[in-house]
Structures are given as structure tokens and as C-alpha cells.
Design a protein around this motif. Structure first.
Motif, PDB file in Angstrom:
ATOM      1  N   UNK A 102       0.862  -1.181   0.000  1.00 54.98           N
ATOM      2  CA  UNK A 102       0.000   0.000   0.000  1.00 54.98           C
ATOM      3  C   UNK A 102       0.906   1.242   0.000  1.00 54.98           C
ATOM      4  N   UNK A 103       1.901   1.251   0.865  1.00 53.93           N
ATOM      5  CA  UNK A 103       2.946   2.270   0.844  1.00 53.93           C
ATOM      6  C   UNK A 103       3.750   2.179  -0.443  1.00 53.93           C
ATOM      7  N   UNK A 104       4.097   0.968  -0.856  1.00 52.78           N
ATOM      8  CA  UNK A 104       4.920   0.778  -2.043  1.00 52.78           C
ATOM      9  C   UNK A 104       4.317   1.399  -3.291  1.00 52.78           C
ATOM     10  N   UNK A 105       3.009   1.266  -3.475  1.00 51.28           N
ATOM     11  CA  UNK A 105       2.364   1.857  -4.650  1.00 51.28           C
ATOM     12  C   UNK A 105       2.469   3.384  -4.625  1.00 51.28           C
ATOM     13  N   UNK A 106       2.421   3.988  -3.456  1.00 51.15           N
ATOM     14  CA  UNK A 106       2.589   5.435  -3.355  1.00 51.15           C
ATOM     15  C   UNK A 106       4.005   5.855  -3.751  1.00 51.15           C
ATOM     16  N   UNK A 107       4.969   5.052  -3.333  1.00 54.73           N
ATOM     17  CA  UNK A 107       6.361   5.326  -3.705  1.00 54.73           C
ATOM     18  C   UNK A 107       6.535   5.218  -5.222  1.00 54.73           C
ATOM     19  N   UNK A 108       5.953   4.194  -5.817  1.00 48.77           N
ATOM     20  CA  UNK A 108       6.071   4.012  -7.268  1.00 48.77           C
ATOM     21  C   UNK A 108       5.362   5.120  -8.028  1.00 48.77           C
ATOM     22  N   UNK A 109       4.239   5.591  -7.508  1.00 43.33           N
ATOM     23  CA  UNK A 109       3.551   6.723  -8.143  1.00 43.33           C
ATOM     24  C   UNK A 109       4.428   7.969  -8.105  1.00 43.33           C
ATOM     25  N   UNK A 110       5.106   8.194  -6.993  1.00 42.97           N
ATOM     26  CA  UNK A 110       6.025   9.321  -6.879  1.00 42.97           C
ATOM     27  C   UNK A 110       7.184   9.171  -7.857  1.00 42.97           C
ATOM     28  N   UNK A 111       7.704   7.946  -7.977  1.00 39.95           N
ATOM     29  CA  UNK A 111       8.824   7.701  -8.883  1.00 39.95           C
ATOM     30  C   UNK A 111       8.434   7.973 -10.330  1.00 39.95           C
ATOM     31  N   UNK A 112       7.230   7.577 -10.707  1.00 39.23           N
ATOM     32  CA  UNK A 112       6.756   7.823 -12.070  1.00 39.23           C
ATOM     33  C   UNK A 112       6.628   9.322 -12.330  1.00 39.23           C
ATOM     34  N   UNK A 113       6.110  10.057 -11.353  1.00 34.20           N
ATOM     35  CA  UNK A 113       5.973  11.502 -11.495  1.00 34.20           C
ATOM     36  C   UNK A 113       7.335  12.180 -11.587  1.00 34.20           C
ATOM     37  N   UNK A 114       8.287  11.708 -10.786  1.00 34.11           N
ATOM     38  CA  UNK A 114       9.631  12.276 -10.830  1.00 34.11           C
ATOM     39  C   UNK A 114      10.286  12.014 -12.176  1.00 34.11           C
ATOM     40  N   UNK A 115      10.101  10.809 -12.705  1.00 31.84           N
ATOM     41  CA  UNK A 115      10.686  10.460 -14.000  1.00 31.84           C
ATOM     42  C   UNK A 115      10.090  11.298 -15.123  1.00 31.84           C
ATOM     43  N   UNK A 116       8.852  11.762 -14.925  1.00 35.96           N
ATOM     44  CA  UNK A 116       8.197  12.607 -15.931  1.00 35.96           C
ATOM     45  C   UNK A 116       8.622  14.065 -15.814  1.00 35.96           C
ATOM     46  N   UNK A 117       9.502  14.362 -14.868  1.00 39.07           N
ATOM     47  CA  UNK A 117      10.043  15.708 -14.752  1.00 39.07           C
ATOM     48  C   UNK A 117       9.254  16.646 -13.866  1.00 39.07           C
ATOM     49  N   UNK A 118       8.312  16.113 -13.077  1.00 38.04           N
ATOM     50  CA  UNK A 118       7.537  16.978 -12.198  1.00 38.04           C
ATOM     51  C   UNK A 118       8.389  17.470 -11.031  1.00 38.04           C
ATOM     52  N   UNK A 119       7.992  18.594 -10.462  1.00 41.94           N
ATOM     53  CA  UNK A 119       8.726  19.201  -9.366  1.00 41.94           C
ATOM     54  C   UNK A 119       8.474  18.492  -8.046  1.00 41.94           C
ATOM     55  N   UNK A 120       9.216  18.878  -7.034  1.00 39.66           N
ATOM     56  CA  UNK A 120       9.174  18.186  -5.755  1.00 39.66           C
ATOM     57  C   UNK A 120       7.789  18.228  -5.126  1.00 39.66           C
ATOM     58  N   UNK A 121       7.099  19.374  -5.195  1.00 37.73           N
ATOM     59  CA  UNK A 121       5.771  19.457  -4.586  1.00 37.73           C
ATOM     60  C   UNK A 121       4.772  18.584  -5.332  1.00 37.73           C
ATOM     61  N   UNK A 122       4.883  18.549  -6.659  1.00 34.01           N
ATOM     62  CA  UNK A 122       3.972  17.723  -7.461  1.00 34.01           C
ATOM     63  C   UNK A 122       4.215  16.237  -7.217  1.00 34.01           C
TER      64      UNK A 122
END
Length: 281
Positions: free
Chosen positions: A123-143
Motif C-alpha cells: 500500500x505504501x509501495x504503490x505510493x512510492x512508485x507513483x512518486x517515482x513515475x511523477x519524478x521520472x516525468x520531470x515533475x517538481x518536488x511538490x507535485x
């Protein structure tokens, strides 16, 4: 890679190693204390080890990482050129890990966003992976942090334990404490709610409890696009068939992960755990 956002989580996310490697996620271990021996989860103690220790009635407790451990991880990310860090962790209702991360964040010369997922396991892991995908797409730290929180709010975790005794010993049982007196007569279904472990249903037999776990997961998924994780501790014979049934019954299933929980969560739930995480995309 200079200028990137670094992702940090803790060992209770139980992420597949290939996902950790692919996204460059730093995993900070919690500790399991068996007797007087302090052992790092995933490094010095395995799920099998903790299951055996519990069956042998050894004293088993857990402890959070110290702030200095997080500070070292954050400094290493900064030295590698990270422009910021998003650090996503086990529910603050279950562990002091978030507090340790927040204390360390104040010591680093780059921005650090600490996210309390209010979850645990995949459940935590999926949140981490969602963050990783957003980071890889170039989104900023707050996003990126917001994406981790969004996924956390959507994700649900349900689980069955053979006995509430281990949760009672560890003080992680919350409102489910009321079930302890009738624990011999029921098989409890629990869930994560508000970051805590709460009672969901009381069922008379293990087979009925597992059937209800399946029904609840199917209803929660509905026709949405979801990722599902099936966790267990020393109960692969229950986990694999359940996962296959969910594969057949959930039309919007994207990713299905089956894996044993690690030593920290294992210490609190005991052998026989069966859990399902439903995480809408």
C-alpha cells in the motif's frame, strides 16, 4: 544524474527489487530486535527468520531508523546531485519513522518533502512508485509529493491474521483490541483506516475469512484500473491461489504483485497473515 529528484522510502514498503533498481529508490531499513540482537530488515533478518522466532516464542520487537540514518541517506543523494528529495514512509500511527525522517530533513541543504503515507506494505509501495513515475516525468518536488499523497488516499489495505496475539503484544492493534477477548471464536478481518489498524469484520473460519478478503478486494477494485498486491507471512499456499482468483475476477487489473511481508511487519502480525492491497491508478 545531476538535477534529479531522489526518492527515499523505508523497508516496510516491501517493493520488488527490480522496481527499486529501476527507479533508483533508496530504501532505509527499520530494525527487528530478537532478544537483545538488533537486526536490519531485509539485510540481517528475513521473513522466515522472524516467523521461526515467533513460533519459538522469542521476544521480538521492532524499532525505527534513527534520524542520523535518514540524514546520511539524504546527504548521499545531495552529493550525487539531487536537487530535492521526496521521502515516503510507513504510517506515523504505526511507527516513528516519519518523525525520524522529518528531523533529518532539517539537516540537509536541499529541499526534502517527507510524506506520511498512512499505509504500510505495498500500500505504501504503490505510493512510492507513483512518486517515482511523477519524478521520472520531470515533475517538481511538490507535485511528486502530492502524487504520492494522492495515491495513498486512494489505496486500501485489508488483511486476515490467524491470531490477534502478535498485534496485541506490539501495541499496534488500535480499536481491534475489542476483538481480543473473542479471538478464539472468530477469525478477524482488519484494515488500514486513518493510518491505524482497525477491525473490519469477524468471521468464523479461516476459509470464510479468506473468501471474504477476496470478495472485499473485488468490490473495492470494481471496474477501475488498479494495481493489486497480495502479501503473506509463511502462507504462500494461501497467497498464490488468492492472487490467481483476483487475476481472473478484476477486469481493470494492471499489475499484480505477490510477496511475503518482511520481518518488521511479520513481527507484529505473525505467521499466517494474508493481505490484499488495492491501489487505483
Amino acid at each position: 544524474m545531476p538535477g534529479h529528484l531522489a526518492l527515499v522510502t523505508d523497508s516496510t514498503a516491501y517493493l520488488p527489487q527490480d522496481a527499486v533498481d529501476r527507479h533508483g529508490i533508496e530504501v532505509v531499513p527499520l530494525s527487528v530486535v530478537v532478544g537483545d540482537e538488533v537486526l536490519a530488515e531485509g539485510v540481517e533478518i528475513s521473513p522466515k527468520d522472524v516467523a521461526e522466532a515467533l513460533r519459538a516464542k522469542h521476544r521480538v520487537t521492532t524499532s525505527r531508523p534513527g534520524p542520523e540514518t535518514f540524514a546520511a541517506a539524504y546527504r548521499a543523494a545531495a552529493e550525487a546531485g539531487a536537487r530535492g528529495i521526496v521521502s515516503v514512509h510507513i504510517s506515523a500511527e504505526l511507527s516513528g519513522t516519519v518523525e525520524a525522517a522529518q528531523l533529518a530533513a532539517a539537516e540537509v541543504g536541499i529541499p526534502v518533502e517527507v510524506v506520511d503515507s498512512r499505509l504500510v506494505g505495498m500500500a505504501l509501495g504503490h505510493s512510492v512508485l507513483a512518486a517515482a513515475t511523477a519524478a521520472a516525468a520531470g515533475q517538481g518536488i511538490e507535485q511528486v509529493a502530492a502524487e504520492a499523497r494522492r495515491r495513498s488516499e486512494l489505496t486500501r489495505g485489508y488483511f486476515y491474521v490467524d491470531t490477534l496475539e502478535y498485534l496485541r503484544r506490539g501495541g499496534r492493534i488500535g480499536a481491534a483490541r475489542a476483538l481480543v477477548g473473542s479471538a478464539l471464536a472468530v477469525k478477524p478481518l482488519l484494515h488500514l483506516s486513518g493510518g491505524r489498524i482497525e477491525p473490519l469484520e469477524k468471521v468464523r473460519t479461516a476459509s470464510r475469512a479468506i473468501a471474504r478478503l477476496e470478495e472485499i478486494a473485488v468490490a473495492e477494485a470494481a471496474d477501475r484500473e488498479v494495481d493489486i498486491a497480495v502479501h503473506h507471512l509463511a502462507a504462500e499456499d494461501r497467497a498464490e491461489p488468492l492472487a490467481e482468483r483476483l487475476r481472473e475476477r478484476v477486469p481493470g487489473l494492471r499489475e499484480l504483485y505477490v510477496g511475503e511481508v518482511g520481518a518488521v511487519i511479520g513481527a507484529h502480525v505473525g505467521p499466517g497473515l494474508l493481505a490484499v492491497v488495492v491501489s487505483p491508478r
